[in-house]
Design a protein around this motif. Structure first.
Motif, PDB file in Angstrom:
ATOM      1  N   UNK A  42       0.640  -1.254   0.057  1.00 37.92           N
ATOM      2  CA  UNK A  42       0.006   0.002   0.183  1.00 37.92           C
ATOM      3  C   UNK A  42       0.901   1.392  -0.011  1.00 37.92           C
ATOM      4  N   UNK A  43       0.494   2.314  -0.789  1.00 42.77           N
ATOM      5  CA  UNK A  43       1.243   3.590  -0.994  1.00 42.77           C
ATOM      6  C   UNK A  43       0.323   4.583  -0.410  1.00 42.77           C
ATOM      7  N   UNK A  44       1.028   5.830  -0.295  1.00 45.47           N
ATOM      8  CA  UNK A  44       0.132   6.889   0.218  1.00 45.47           C
ATOM      9  C   UNK A  44      -0.771   7.333  -0.905  1.00 45.47           C
ATOM     10  N   UNK A  45      -1.786   8.211  -0.508  1.00 43.58           N
ATOM     11  CA  UNK A  45      -2.764   8.617  -1.775  1.00 43.58           C
ATOM     12  C   UNK A  45      -2.247   9.662  -2.517  1.00 43.58           C
ATOM     13  N   UNK A  46      -1.202  10.276  -2.092  1.00 39.62           N
ATOM     14  CA  UNK A  46      -0.372  11.074  -3.030  1.00 39.62           C
ATOM     15  C   UNK A  46       0.302  10.548  -3.729  1.00 39.62           C
ATOM     16  N   UNK A  47       0.744   9.348  -3.837  1.00 42.94           N
ATOM     17  CA  UNK A  47       1.880   8.798  -4.664  1.00 42.94           C
ATOM     18  C   UNK A  47       0.936   8.830  -6.273  1.00 42.94           C
ATOM     19  N   UNK A  48       2.029   9.142  -7.162  1.00 43.49           N
ATOM     20  CA  UNK A  48       1.402   8.937  -8.527  1.00 43.49           C
ATOM     21  C   UNK A  48       1.429   7.384  -8.856  1.00 43.49           C
ATOM     22  N   UNK A  49       0.692   7.102  -9.716  1.00 44.13           N
ATOM     23  CA  UNK A  49       0.579   5.732 -10.181  1.00 44.13           C
ATOM     24  C   UNK A  49       2.060   5.189 -10.980  1.00 44.13           C
ATOM     25  N   UNK A  50       2.657   6.293 -11.504  1.00 47.96           N
ATOM     26  CA  UNK A  50       4.208   5.912 -11.972  1.00 47.96           C
ATOM     27  C   UNK A  50       5.052   5.622 -10.820  1.00 47.96           C
ATOM     28  N   UNK A  51       5.013   6.262  -9.619  1.00 53.72           N
ATOM     29  CA  UNK A  51       5.749   5.827  -8.660  1.00 53.72           C
ATOM     30  C   UNK A  51       5.402   4.599  -8.076  1.00 53.72           C
ATOM     31  N   UNK A  52       4.042   4.095  -8.093  1.00 52.31           N
ATOM     32  CA  UNK A  52       3.703   2.877  -7.549  1.00 52.31           C
ATOM     33  C   UNK A  52       3.932   1.637  -8.470  1.00 52.31           C
TER      34      UNK A  52
END
Length: 352
Positions: free
Chosen positions: A83-93
């Motif tokens: 799980x990533x933070x909501x501010x992360x972009x899908x690119x970073x994910x």
């Protein structure tokens, strides 16, 4: 770095270093062309170039539920979700899922049947960023982790290749990891707190716009403009393709934008405004009436012939009846209406 109550803060600027020798294009990235039958093309690519490779699928998901990523190892049936933070972009994910899959290889490679590893991702942009390696704001600390892990795996005698797969075309491993990434986006515990500038830009923009909107709504000045634009917008009125199409071949666009912008703002060279800034001794029009913007554009008897034609055309466009005021027609944001007003200004030799 920590995220709390939607506020991103850091005690110091995020800095990192990377060995110069690791800054090389990854030749092991393959981005094939998929035709109509993507599954057939995928199987052909695997059989031709990657027979016997240990495959690991990666994917990411961003939705209203949140941001998550995962990898799937079909050979061992090992799946991991993050799980990533909501501010992360899908690119970073997507990038983070690739990094975690390499960490998994580092941890489990001795149990694999092959020392040839194939990381399969449906993120063409991520794979391209690893291939090109531009040293600008798009280069993140996750790129650094990936390059360092790849160097370590290579020193151990492993071959790691990357393959782009087309998403949502029935490729089994990709479909499995796609569902895992969606599940990860709904998890509670955030496992990635690494941010890049591109992740935070949308959050910063939305925060700044919300503050601006609050100031705009409570501002008591600029009543004329607020009657035309009651809600603040993120883009200027002319940043619209319909205006470009409407005026491109008929008028000089820069002059059109200048005239209409002045009419919208109310800062025009009319007698009343010139009197306010002490450039004229009185506020009267040449016809003897008070020379405000409303009068100059819609009421002045000096321009009666051009005005009648303009009013008829505007009534036809808006399907309305006269009288109307200048604010109401400028608030329509209708390119045809604006063009009629612009023609009237030019045909009447008005200086706006």
């Amino acid at each position: 770095m920590d995220v709390k109550d939607n506020i991103v803060s850091s005690e110091s600027l995020v800095q990192f270093s990377l060995e110069y020798g690791l800054l090389r294009r990854l030749e092991e990235i393959h981005i094939p062309t998929y035709a109509e039958y993507a599954q057939v093309d995928f199987l052909y690519t695997i059989e031709t170039y990657y027979e016997g490779f240990h495959q690991i699928f990666t994917d990411a998901s961003k939705s209203r539920d949140g941001v998550g990523c995962a990898f799937h190892d079909p050979s061992t049936n090992i799946n991991r979700k993050f799980r990533l933070n909501n501010h992360h972009s899908v690119f970073t994910a997507e990038l983070f899922s690739i990094f975690k899959s390499l960490e998994y290889v580092e941890e489990k490679y001795q149990e694999f049947a092959s020392d040839k590893i194939l990381i399969l991702s449906d993120s063409r942009s991520c794979l391209s960023s690893l291939s090109i390696l531009r040293l600008d704001y798009t280069f993140t600390i996750i790129h650094k982790y990936i390059l360092e892990t790849l160097a370590k795996l290579k020193s151990w005698g492993l071959q790691v290749h990357f393959l782009w797969v087309k998403s949502h075309v029935g490729i089994e491993g990709n479909e499995v990891v796609d569902e895992l990434a969606k599940q990860a986006s709904r998890m509670d515990i955030v496992e990635c707190r690494i941010y890049s500038p591109r992740d935070l830009i949308p959050h910063i923009k939305s925060t700044m716009f919300a503050k601006w909107e609050g100031i705009y709504n409570t501002q008591t000045k600029a009543k004329h403009y607020k009657s035309i634009q009651p809600i603040p917008v993120k883009h200027p009125w002319f940043n619209n393709k319909q205006f470009t199409r409407s005026i491109n071949e008929e008028v000089e666009s820069r002059d059109f934008v200048r005239v209409i912008s002045r009419l919208r703002s109310g800062h025009t060279i009319c007698p009343k405004y010139l009197h306010q800034i002490r450039k004229k001794t009185d506020n009267l029009c040449d016809c003897g009436e008070i020379g405000d913007l409303e009068h100059i554009i819609l009421r002045c008897s000096k321009n009666r012939r051009n005005l009648e034609t303009t009013i008829i055309n505007i009534c036809s466009i808006l399907k309305t009846k006269y009288p109307f005021n200048l604010s109401s027609i400028m608030a329509t944001n209708n390119p045809r209406v604006y063009y009629e007003v612009y023609k009237f200004v030019k045909n009447s030799d008005l200086i706006i």
